[in-house]
Design a protein around this motif. Structure first.
Motif, short mmCIF file in Angstrom:
data_model
loop_
_atom_site.label_atom_id
_atom_site.label_comp_id
_atom_site.label_asym_id
_atom_site.label_seq_id
_atom_site.Cartn_x
_atom_site.Cartn_y
_atom_site.Cartn_z
N TYR A 79 -14.36 -3.38 -15.56
CA TYR A 79 -12.92 -3.49 -15.28
C TYR A 79 -12.57 -2.80 -13.96
O TYR A 79 -11.85 -3.37 -13.13
CB TYR A 79 -12.12 -2.88 -16.43
N PHE A 80 -13.08 -1.61 -13.76
CA PHE A 80 -12.76 -0.88 -12.53
C PHE A 80 -13.48 -1.47 -11.32
O PHE A 80 -12.97 -1.39 -10.20
CB PHE A 80 -13.07 0.60 -12.71
N ARG A 81 -14.63 -2.09 -11.55
CA ARG A 81 -15.27 -2.82 -10.45
C ARG A 81 -14.41 -4.01 -10.03
O ARG A 81 -14.25 -4.29 -8.83
CB ARG A 81 -16.66 -3.30 -10.89
N VAL A 125 2.84 -11.42 -12.76
CA VAL A 125 1.52 -12.05 -12.76
C VAL A 125 0.78 -11.78 -14.08
O VAL A 125 1.01 -10.78 -14.76
CB VAL A 125 0.65 -11.54 -11.59
N ARG A 126 -0.07 -12.71 -14.40
CA ARG A 126 -1.10 -12.54 -15.43
C ARG A 126 -2.42 -12.75 -14.71
O ARG A 126 -2.73 -13.87 -14.29
CB ARG A 126 -0.91 -13.51 -16.59
N TYR A 127 -3.19 -11.68 -14.59
CA TYR A 127 -4.31 -11.64 -13.67
C TYR A 127 -5.56 -11.22 -14.44
O TYR A 127 -5.47 -10.79 -15.59
CB TYR A 127 -3.97 -10.60 -12.58
N GLY A 128 -6.69 -11.34 -13.81
CA GLY A 128 -7.91 -10.93 -14.47
C GLY A 128 -7.94 -9.46 -14.84
O GLY A 128 -8.53 -9.07 -15.85
N THR A 129 -7.28 -8.63 -14.03
CA THR A 129 -7.27 -7.18 -14.28
C THR A 129 -5.97 -6.70 -14.91
O THR A 129 -5.84 -5.51 -15.21
CB THR A 129 -7.52 -6.42 -12.98
N PHE A 130 -4.98 -7.61 -15.09
CA PHE A 130 -3.70 -7.24 -15.70
C PHE A 130 -3.22 -8.39 -16.59
O PHE A 130 -3.09 -9.52 -16.11
CB PHE A 130 -2.63 -6.97 -14.64
N SER A 131 -2.94 -8.10 -17.84
CA SER A 131 -2.36 -9.12 -18.70
C SER A 131 -0.87 -9.27 -18.44
O SER A 131 -0.27 -10.31 -18.72
CB SER A 131 -2.58 -8.78 -20.18
N GLY A 178 0.80 -1.21 0.00
CA GLY A 178 0.00 0.00 0.00
C GLY A 178 0.83 1.26 0.00
O GLY A 178 0.38 2.31 -0.47
N ASN A 179 2.07 1.17 0.52
CA ASN A 179 2.95 2.33 0.59
C ASN A 179 4.04 2.34 -0.48
O ASN A 179 4.49 3.40 -0.89
CB ASN A 179 3.63 2.40 1.97
N HIS A 180 4.46 1.15 -0.93
CA HIS A 180 5.66 1.06 -1.75
C HIS A 180 5.42 0.59 -3.19
O HIS A 180 6.33 0.73 -4.02
CB HIS A 180 6.67 0.12 -1.09
N LEU A 181 4.28 0.00 -3.50
CA LEU A 181 4.02 -0.45 -4.86
C LEU A 181 4.16 0.72 -5.83
O LEU A 181 3.60 1.80 -5.59
CB LEU A 181 2.63 -1.06 -4.97
N ASP A 182 4.92 0.53 -6.92
CA ASP A 182 5.21 1.62 -7.84
C ASP A 182 3.97 1.98 -8.66
O ASP A 182 3.48 1.17 -9.46
CB ASP A 182 6.36 1.22 -8.76
N ALA A 183 3.46 3.19 -8.48
CA ALA A 183 2.22 3.62 -9.14
C ALA A 183 2.39 3.71 -10.66
O ALA A 183 1.45 3.39 -11.42
CB ALA A 183 1.76 4.96 -8.58
N TRP A 184 3.56 4.14 -11.12
CA TRP A 184 3.79 4.26 -12.56
C TRP A 184 3.72 2.90 -13.25
O TRP A 184 3.11 2.75 -14.31
CB TRP A 184 5.14 4.93 -12.81
N SER A 185 4.32 1.89 -12.65
CA SER A 185 4.30 0.54 -13.23
C SER A 185 2.87 -0.01 -13.27
O SER A 185 2.47 -0.63 -14.25
CB SER A 185 5.20 -0.40 -12.42
N VAL A 186 2.12 0.22 -12.21
CA VAL A 186 0.73 -0.24 -12.19
C VAL A 186 -0.07 0.50 -13.25
O VAL A 186 -0.90 -0.09 -13.95
CB VAL A 186 0.10 -0.03 -10.79
N GLY A 187 0.18 1.81 -13.40
CA GLY A 187 -0.53 2.58 -14.42
C GLY A 187 -0.26 2.09 -15.82
O GLY A 187 -1.17 2.01 -16.66
N LEU A 188 1.00 1.73 -16.11
CA LEU A 188 1.33 1.19 -17.43
C LEU A 188 0.63 -0.14 -17.66
O LEU A 188 0.15 -0.42 -18.77
CB LEU A 188 2.85 1.01 -17.54
N ALA A 189 0.59 -0.99 -16.63
CA ALA A 189 -0.11 -2.27 -16.77
C ALA A 189 -1.60 -2.07 -17.00
O ALA A 189 -2.23 -2.78 -17.79
CB ALA A 189 0.13 -3.13 -15.53
N MET A 190 -2.19 -1.09 -16.32
CA MET A 190 -3.61 -0.78 -16.53
C MET A 190 -3.86 -0.26 -17.94
O MET A 190 -4.89 -0.57 -18.55
CB MET A 190 -4.09 0.24 -15.50
#
Length: 243
Positions: free
Chosen positions: A55-57, A133-139, A34-46
């Motif tokens: 998707y957002f649900r 990971v390859r997840y339902g919300t992230f390829s 919650g504090n350290h996960l890189d937001a930029w990397s998550v944004g690119l995956a999204m």
């Protein structure tokens, strides 16, 4: 403390009287997703996914937090009255929130302790976690961290899960490239120590998890090659990746 008093089954399914008294000593800064996960990397995956209300649900419904930390575990294990003292390196982890195994396609999770600290960008590190990971919300999503006694940095880049292995079986050898925020890229070479991985089934035998110890070679331009030991866990959905 880690404590247990009672019966356990050995590898031959024989009942043993077991007493476990272990003490955990942290040796690195704790990672908190919650504090350290890189937001930029998550944004690119999204950004690689098709967006919709559903998707957002799903993103909200699958929310999960995780802590991980390197350290040492020491104490005594007694089996049928015979005691053995232990002094082990390792990484503790704990997660909470929803985990729907049917929502996961594949994942790779590797925990690493280096045999000595490495210096990157004038900071000292000895523990590392890599997740792909390859997840339902992230390829394709790569996360993780590298930490030392006074610092933790999130991973911002790494090898995708499909480039590590074709399925959820842990190869005898494999390589992973990754990079933490503000640090140089590193290459990790792994060699499986177990002849056969330990396996178990989840989600009514529809999801298989395999675990094995691995020898690690940590390679960087500034620190050279440093050895280590780790635990690799590969999981995959059998309905999407049949044996």
């Amino acid at each position: 403390w880690v404590r247990y008093e009672g019966e356990m089954l050995d590898r031959d399914s024989q009942t043993r009287e077991v007493s476990v008294k272990l003490h955990w000593e942290p040796r690195s800064t704790m990672y908190h997703s919650g504090n350290h996960l890189d937001a930029w990397s998550v944004g690119l995956a999204m950004a690689e996914m098709p967006w919709s209300i559903q998707y957002f649900r799903d993103l909200k419904n699958q929310n999960q937090c995780r802590i991980e930390q390197g350290g040492r575990l020491s104490g005594t294990v007694m089996v049928d009255g015979e005691a053995e003292d232990l002094d082990l390196v390792g990484i503790r982890d704990h997660s909470w929130g929803r985990r729907d195994w049917a929502f996961i396609s594949r994942y790779v999770w590797i925990l690493i302790t280096l045999e000595k600290p490495v210096t990157l960008n004038s900071e000292s590190f000895q523990y590392l976690c890599f997740t792909s990971v390859r997840y339902g919300t992230f390829s394709r999503l790569v996360s993780g961290w590298i930490s030392g006694s006074n610092v933790v940095r999130p991973l911002v880049f790494g090898t995708g899960v499909k480039d590590i292995a074709e399925d959820g079986i842990i190869p005898e050898t494999f390589d992973v490239d990754c990079q933490a925020r503000g640090l140089e890229p590193v290459r990790l070479h792994f060699k499986r120590k177990n002849a056969n991985a330990v396996s178990w089934m989840m989600n009514k035998n529809r999801f298989e998890v395999n675990e094995a110890f691995v020898d690690v070679s940590f390679q960087s331009s500034s620190s050279g090659v440093v050895g280590g030991i780790g635990m690799a866990e590969f999981g995959y959905n059998l309905e999407q990746y049949p044996r």
